[in-house]
Structure formats: structure tokens, C-alpha cells
Design an enzyme around this catalytic site. Structure first.
Site, PDB file in Angstrom:
ATOM      1  N   ASP A  84       0.816  -1.217   0.000  1.00  0.00           N
ATOM      2  CA  ASP A  84       0.000   0.000   0.000  1.00  0.00           C
ATOM      3  C   ASP A  84       0.850   1.268   0.000  1.00  0.00           C
ATOM      4  OD1 ASP A  84      -2.008  -1.835   0.318  1.00  0.00           O
ATOM      5  OD2 ASP A  84      -2.896  -0.888   2.086  1.00  0.00           O
ATOM      6  N   ASP A  85       0.181   2.377  -0.382  1.00  0.00           N
ATOM      7  CA  ASP A  85       0.639   3.765  -0.168  1.00  0.00           C
ATOM      8  C   ASP A  85       1.680   4.262  -1.149  1.00  0.00           C
ATOM      9  OD1 ASP A  85      -1.074   3.603   1.932  1.00  0.00           O
ATOM     10  OD2 ASP A  85       0.419   3.867   3.506  1.00  0.00           O
ATOM     11  N   HIS A 137      -6.140   2.954  -4.083  1.00  0.00           N
ATOM     12  CA  HIS A 137      -6.046   3.192  -2.636  1.00  0.00           C
ATOM     13  C   HIS A 137      -6.427   4.637  -2.297  1.00  0.00           C
ATOM     14  CE1 HIS A 137      -5.036   1.938   1.338  1.00  0.00           C
ATOM     15  NE2 HIS A 137      -3.908   2.618   1.461  1.00  0.00           N
ATOM     16  N   HIS A 141      -5.314   9.348   0.624  1.00  0.00           N
ATOM     17  CA  HIS A 141      -5.324   8.522   1.833  1.00  0.00           C
ATOM     18  C   HIS A 141      -6.177   9.080   2.982  1.00  0.00           C
ATOM     19  CE1 HIS A 141      -3.779   5.667   4.850  1.00  0.00           C
ATOM     20  NE2 HIS A 141      -3.352   4.957   3.824  1.00  0.00           N
ATOM     21  N   HIS A 230       3.694  -2.349   3.097  1.00  0.00           N
ATOM     22  CA  HIS A 230       3.760  -0.994   2.528  1.00  0.00           C
ATOM     23  C   HIS A 230       5.106  -0.800   1.836  1.00  0.00           C
ATOM     24  CE1 HIS A 230       0.725  -0.771   5.725  1.00  0.00           C
ATOM     25  NE2 HIS A 230       0.188   0.240   5.059  1.00  0.00           N
TER      26      HIS A 230
END
Length: 273
Positions: A84-85, A137, A141, A230
Site C-alpha cells: 500500500d501507499d 487506494h 489517503h 507498505h
């Protein structure tokens, strides 16, 4: 003068090969080019037609993904590593590790990170070309449960658009930031054609920035697990070779989320109930 124009036209045609670049059928048309000549010469007219035929020429071509694999996770020990991210500074190193290992993963990207610069855009194109899956995603965020329906849709739509522009891919899955979801998020994702993918194994790599700890947690994966990691943390990237070595020892196959789950239903939440 006429011979000179014809010669220039032939040179233009020879230099471009008269072949369109290979691009996915779902690629959205690029912006129209604006030419400021009031009365373009003949060679410019040919150039205009070539540019119109080859969107974004002479810019980077969209990647071509490898053909789909046939994976039977009912017979194989499958695990889906998800990151993620990103994409971020560490993503290139992670892609090198995965490529050397012939391992595929799923990347849940942030739109603003994709659109950060040409390096991050290049990482997304590389993900596609190397057979990884890309998921939405959000753009920035936020906790989607704290936004209006319009706000959730904007976060998702902006990210869908930038990934399509950069890599020619329409994402089919998303992961809500922080795992925060509810009926409102479910409705928007259903309307957007996106299934909600959470996880079954959290490595807490965002909290415990220790490669040994992260590797030990990820190596506890069981068949069918979706592992949360991540790719923005250097300690996570340091842990990945150890994770792969341990899961190799246990006989795992590394698959994307869609390979693991098969057809998914837009709006539906998968795992972590």
C-alpha cells in the site's frame, strides 16, 4: 519546392515506421494536439496526421502486460503479497527483488503518489509490464468513512484516471485507507465498479520499522492469505527477500489478489470482517 516537400514527407513516414504503438484496447484517448500554424506546410500536415494516429507520440508508450496465467489456488499454496501507499522511493528496489524472484504482487497505489513525477509514473508502467496487479487506494489517503459520497467518488475517480493515463489500466479492485469502510463506501465502490479488498494478515510494518519483525510476521502466512505491507518503508523492502525465502521453503506460489480470489463483485468487501 514540391520535390523538397515530398522528400520531407517521405522522411517523416520512414522515421515513424507508419506503425501504431502497441497499446491496450481500453486506453483512453489522449488530449488533442494544438498546432498554431495558420497555413501548415505539407510536411506539417503529414506530421499532424501521424501524431493524431499515435497518441502521446513521441512520449513513452503504454506498457504491455504479460498474458494471464492459469493458477489453481485450490491445489497450490497461494499467498497474495500486497503493498500500500506507493509508489515511492523504495518501490523500484522492491520491483527488482520481485522480478529476480519471478514473484507477482498487488500494489494499492495512491493517485497523488503516481502523479508525483516521471519516476513514480514509470514504476506503475513497470508494475503492469511485469505482471503485477494495481488497485485503487484513493488519491490522498483519507478515511473514506469521513467523506461525503461525492468526496469518496472524487478520491477514487482521480486515481482511476491517473492510472489509466499513465499505464492504460482500469483498476477493478480498491483498498480503503486504514481499512475504514461502511455502507456509504460500499455503495460508491459498487457504482464505480470496484471491489473492496482488505487483508487477512497485517504485518504492522508501518508501526514496527524492523525488518526482522516484519519478515517473521509475514512468514506466518497461511494458504489463501492476503498479506498487508507498505512499499514506502525501507525496512519493509529489506524484509521482502527474507519473506520470499521463508515462503519458498514452505512451497508457496505468489499470486495477485485477482488470481487468488477470481471474479470479484463491485462494492463487496473481501476478508477482514
Amino acid at each position: 519546392m514540391r520535390k523538397r516537400s515530398v522528400l520531407l514527407a517521405l522522411l517523416l513516414l520512414a522515421g515513424c515506421g507508419m506503425a501504431e504503438p502497441t497499446r491496450p484496447a481500453t486506453t483512453a484517448p489522449g488530449p488533442k494536439r494544438v498546432f498554431r500554424h495558420r497555413t501548415p506546410p505539407a510536411q506539417d500536415l503529414i506530421g499532424m496526421r501521424l501524431v493524431s494516429a499515435q497518441r502521446d507520440w513521441p512520449g513513452p508508450r503504454l506498457p504491455v502486460a504479460p498474458p494471464p496465467r492459469t493458477i489453481d489456488c485450490s491445489r497450490l499454496k497461494c499467498v497474495a503479497l500486497t503493498f500500500d501507499d506507493g509508489p515511492g522511493e523504495e518501490t523500484g528496489r522492491l520491483l527488482d527483488i520481485l522480478a529476480a524472484h519471478h514473484a507477482r504482487a498487488t500494489f494499492f497505489v495512491l493517485g497523488r503518489m503516481v502523479d508525483q513525477d516521471e519516476t513514480t509514473r514509470g514504476y506503475v508502467r513497470r508494475m503492469v509490464s511485469e505482471g503485477h496487479e494495481i488497485g485503487n487506494h484513493s488519491w490522498s489517503h483519507p478515511a473514506l468513512t469521513g467523506l461525503s459520497a461525492g468526496g469518496v467518488r472524487e478520491e477514487l475517480d482521480r486515481t482511476q484516471q491517473v492510472v489509466m493515463e499513465v499505464a492504460g489500466v482500469r483498476m477493478r479492485i480498491m483498498r480503503p485507507p486504514y481499512g475504514a469502510t461502511g455502507q456509504g463506501v460500499e455503495k460508491v465502490t459498487r457504482d464505480a465498479g470496484l471491489a473492496q479488498i482488505l487483508w487477512t494478515l497485517d504485518t504492522f510494518d508501518w508501526s514496527d520499522r524492523n525488518a526482522d519483525t516484519v519478515a517473521k510476521r509475514a512468514a506466518q502466512a497461511k494458504p489463501g492469505d492476503i498479506v498487508l505491507l507498505h512499499d514506502i518503508h525501507a525496512t519493509t523492502i529489506e524484509a521482502v527477500p527474507r519473506i520470499l525465502a521463508e515462503l519458498d521453503r514452505k512451497g508457496y506460489t505468489y499470486v495477485t489478489v485477482s488470481e487468488l480470489l477470481g471474479d470479484v463483485t463491485p462494492g463487496k468487501q473481501y476478508v477482514k470482517r
